[in-house]
Design a protein around this motif. Structure first.
Motif, mmCIF file in Angstrom:
data_model
loop_
_atom_site.group_PDB
_atom_site.id
_atom_site.type_symbol
_atom_site.label_atom_id
_atom_site.label_comp_id
_atom_site.label_asym_id
_atom_site.label_seq_id
_atom_site.Cartn_x
_atom_site.Cartn_y
_atom_site.Cartn_z
ATOM 1 N N ASN A 6 -87.324 -51.443 -59.550
ATOM 2 C CA ASN A 6 -88.628 -50.804 -59.448
ATOM 3 C C ASN A 6 -88.650 -49.771 -58.328
ATOM 4 O OD1 ASN A 6 -89.674 -52.247 -61.536
ATOM 5 N ND2 ASN A 6 -90.517 -53.873 -60.270
ATOM 6 N N ILE A 7 -88.015 -50.091 -57.194
ATOM 7 C CA ILE A 7 -87.931 -49.131 -56.097
ATOM 8 C C ILE A 7 -87.228 -47.881 -56.565
ATOM 9 C CG2 ILE A 7 -86.843 -48.684 -53.851
ATOM 10 C CD1 ILE A 7 -87.232 -51.621 -53.196
ATOM 11 N N PHE A 8 -86.119 -48.063 -57.295
ATOM 12 C CA PHE A 8 -85.362 -46.903 -57.706
ATOM 13 C C PHE A 8 -86.105 -46.104 -58.759
ATOM 14 C CE2 PHE A 8 -81.858 -44.415 -59.332
ATOM 15 C CZ PHE A 8 -81.404 -43.928 -58.138
ATOM 16 N N ALA A 9 -86.877 -46.791 -59.590
ATOM 17 C CA ALA A 9 -87.687 -46.076 -60.573
ATOM 18 C C ALA A 9 -88.680 -45.160 -59.864
ATOM 19 C CB ALA A 9 -88.423 -47.072 -61.469
ATOM 20 N N ARG A 10 -89.238 -45.634 -58.751
ATOM 21 C CA ARG A 10 -90.162 -44.808 -57.978
ATOM 22 C C ARG A 10 -89.427 -43.618 -57.377
ATOM 23 N NH1 ARG A 10 -92.213 -48.945 -53.804
ATOM 24 N NH2 ARG A 10 -93.358 -47.167 -52.945
ATOM 25 N N PHE A 11 -88.223 -43.872 -56.881
ATOM 26 C CA PHE A 11 -87.447 -42.783 -56.285
ATOM 27 C C PHE A 11 -87.085 -41.721 -57.314
ATOM 28 C CE2 PHE A 11 -84.816 -40.779 -53.220
ATOM 29 C CZ PHE A 11 -83.746 -40.272 -53.922
ATOM 30 N N ALA A 57 -88.118 -43.574 -46.429
ATOM 31 C CA ALA A 57 -88.439 -45.001 -46.359
ATOM 32 C C ALA A 57 -88.099 -45.704 -47.664
ATOM 33 C CB ALA A 57 -89.928 -45.175 -46.032
ATOM 34 N N LEU A 58 -88.346 -45.023 -48.798
ATOM 35 C CA LEU A 58 -88.018 -45.606 -50.096
ATOM 36 C C LEU A 58 -86.505 -45.783 -50.255
ATOM 37 C CD1 LEU A 58 -90.347 -43.930 -52.748
ATOM 38 C CD2 LEU A 58 -90.208 -46.346 -52.161
ATOM 39 N N VAL A 59 -85.752 -44.807 -49.780
ATOM 40 C CA VAL A 59 -84.302 -44.915 -49.875
ATOM 41 C C VAL A 59 -83.811 -46.105 -49.052
ATOM 42 C CG1 VAL A 59 -82.113 -43.783 -49.350
ATOM 43 C CG2 VAL A 59 -83.988 -42.455 -50.311
ATOM 44 N N PHE A 267 -81.058 -32.798 -51.005
ATOM 45 C CA PHE A 267 -79.756 -32.646 -51.657
ATOM 46 C C PHE A 267 -78.825 -33.792 -51.266
ATOM 47 C CE2 PHE A 267 -75.500 -31.119 -52.388
ATOM 48 C CZ PHE A 267 -75.597 -30.350 -53.532
ATOM 49 N N SER A 268 -78.733 -34.078 -49.986
ATOM 50 C CA SER A 268 -77.811 -35.118 -49.526
ATOM 51 C C SER A 268 -78.262 -36.503 -49.967
ATOM 52 C CB SER A 268 -77.645 -35.059 -48.007
ATOM 53 O OG SER A 268 -78.882 -35.181 -47.339
ATOM 54 N N LEU A 269 -79.570 -36.754 -49.982
ATOM 55 C CA LEU A 269 -80.064 -38.059 -50.435
ATOM 56 C C LEU A 269 -79.847 -38.226 -51.942
ATOM 57 C CD1 LEU A 269 -83.382 -38.380 -48.414
ATOM 58 C CD2 LEU A 269 -81.311 -39.758 -48.122
ATOM 59 N N HIS A 270 -80.170 -37.189 -52.691
ATOM 60 C CA HIS A 270 -80.005 -37.239 -54.148
ATOM 61 C C HIS A 270 -78.561 -37.548 -54.524
ATOM 62 C CE1 HIS A 270 -80.412 -35.735 -58.373
ATOM 63 N NE2 HIS A 270 -79.162 -35.380 -58.162
ATOM 64 N N TRP A 271 -77.634 -36.725 -54.022
ATOM 65 C CA TRP A 271 -76.244 -36.889 -54.413
ATOM 66 C C TRP A 271 -75.585 -38.065 -53.707
ATOM 67 C CZ3 TRP A 271 -74.147 -35.327 -58.632
ATOM 68 C CH2 TRP A 271 -74.679 -34.207 -59.296
#
Length: 329
Positions: A6-11, A57-59, A267-271
């Motif tokens: 669920n956390i990752f779905a939000r991200f 914070a979500l990450v 960019f760095s968080l996404h990848w």
């Protein structure tokens, strides 16, 4: 562990990575689509945008959940020798280093230094490619990694000896006699690598395939080209990357990394997350055999591969000199 998914779905939701926040005033819609349909849908107007601190914070929440899913992989039984357990050690070390890298990226985002976080993506991506490649050739993985390790350390010794010379080598604890004997055994390791490479279809007499070849073998050549281009300017001299820091008008100019700080953070968080999750998937068998946890990280990976995350642009409209472009068109 549905909490983790669920956390990752939000991200991954559209509102979490709005393209408008990346410094680009507009993005070509064709860039956001693939054969399966749109990769990104604009956020609903009624949903508030998340700030960068909220995203960070979500990450952190996601990584904490992943830590539970993965368990402690830093400890393992050493029942054989390096040749017998090189594959297991390398897989665990790659996942641990990538997890540590994400922690570093988050810290850099907190301090406004996210540009340096992008430098961590290139080695992590190459690790991911090799983990996926070796999972397809697990029958030779132990021997290959053991030989590659031997060849690498011998080459390091040779380069160190050439640079430090006799006195320098003595100063760091090596005699020239030992160094030369150590280096002399390198050809055997190289020959072993070439023999395995021949079986795997590497270029003739090659003792190490190019990363592009590895990417091609695991079906990621286009993605590799994208990441290679995006990260090269962070690890090599790049006038474009340096000039990105200069913003102003016809009278004054201000040079600072702050101008692109948010872009670099996203960019760095996404990848960083995407690479980490794909690496986890490639080595899933090293994690505790817990069906509930397994379903959780499979679900997380499924989400990130489902097309919900948009492609992060490596060049933005805001940094182009549109007045010059318009004169040319």
């Amino acid at each position: 562990m549905l909490y983790s998914a669920n956390i990752f779905a939000r991200f991954c939701s559209g509102k979490l990575l709005p393209l408008a926040d990346w410094g680009a005033a507009a993005v070509d819609k064709a860039m956001l689509e693939n054969d399966q349909g749109p990769l990104w849908e604009p956020p609903k107007a009624e949903k508030p945008e998340l700030s960068l601190p909220e995203r960070i914070a979500l990450v952190r929440e996601l990584l904490a959940a992943l830590d539970i899913v993965m368990g402690d992989i830093s400890r393992t039984h050493f029942t054989g020798g390096l040749k017998e357990q090189s594959y297991d050690i390398v897989r665990r070390a790659a996942i641990i280093r990538q997890r540590e890298g994400l922690t570093a990226i988050l810290s850099l985002c907190d301090t406004g230094s996210a540009a340096f976080g992008v430098c961590l993506l290139r080695p992590a991506y190459e690790e991911m490619l090799w983990l996926e490649y070796l999972s397809k050739h697990s029958d030779v993985a132990n021997e290959l990694l053991h030989l590659m390790g031997q060849a690498s350390i011998k080459e390091h010794m040779r380069v160190q000896m050439d640079y430090l010379k006799r006195d320098g080598m003595h100063a760091v604890g090596f005699t020239m006699k030992f160094a030369k004997l150590f280096i002399a055994s390198a050809p055997a390791a190289t020959a072993g690598i070439k023999a395995i490479g021949a079986k795997l279809g590497w270029r003739r007499e090659s003792d190490k395939p190019s990363v592009a070849h590895i990417a091609q073998q695991v079906g990621r050549k286009d993605e590799y080209d994208y990441i290679y281009e995006a990260t090269s300017r962070f690890v090599h001299f790049s006038p474009h990357e340096l000039m990105r820091r200069a913003w102003g008008d016809h009278e004054t100019m201000h040079i600072s990394s702050d101008h692109f700080a948010k872009y670099w953070a996203l960019f760095s968080l996404h990848w960083g997350l995407r690479i980490f999750l794909n690496s986890i998937r490639a080595v899933h068998d090293i994690f505790p055999d817990d069906s509930a946890k397994r379903e959780s990280y499979d679900k997380i990976t499924e989400i990130i591969q489902s097309g919900i995350l948009p492609p992060v642009p490596i060049i933005t409209e805001a940094e182009l000199d549109w007045s010059y472009m318009k004169r040319k068109t």
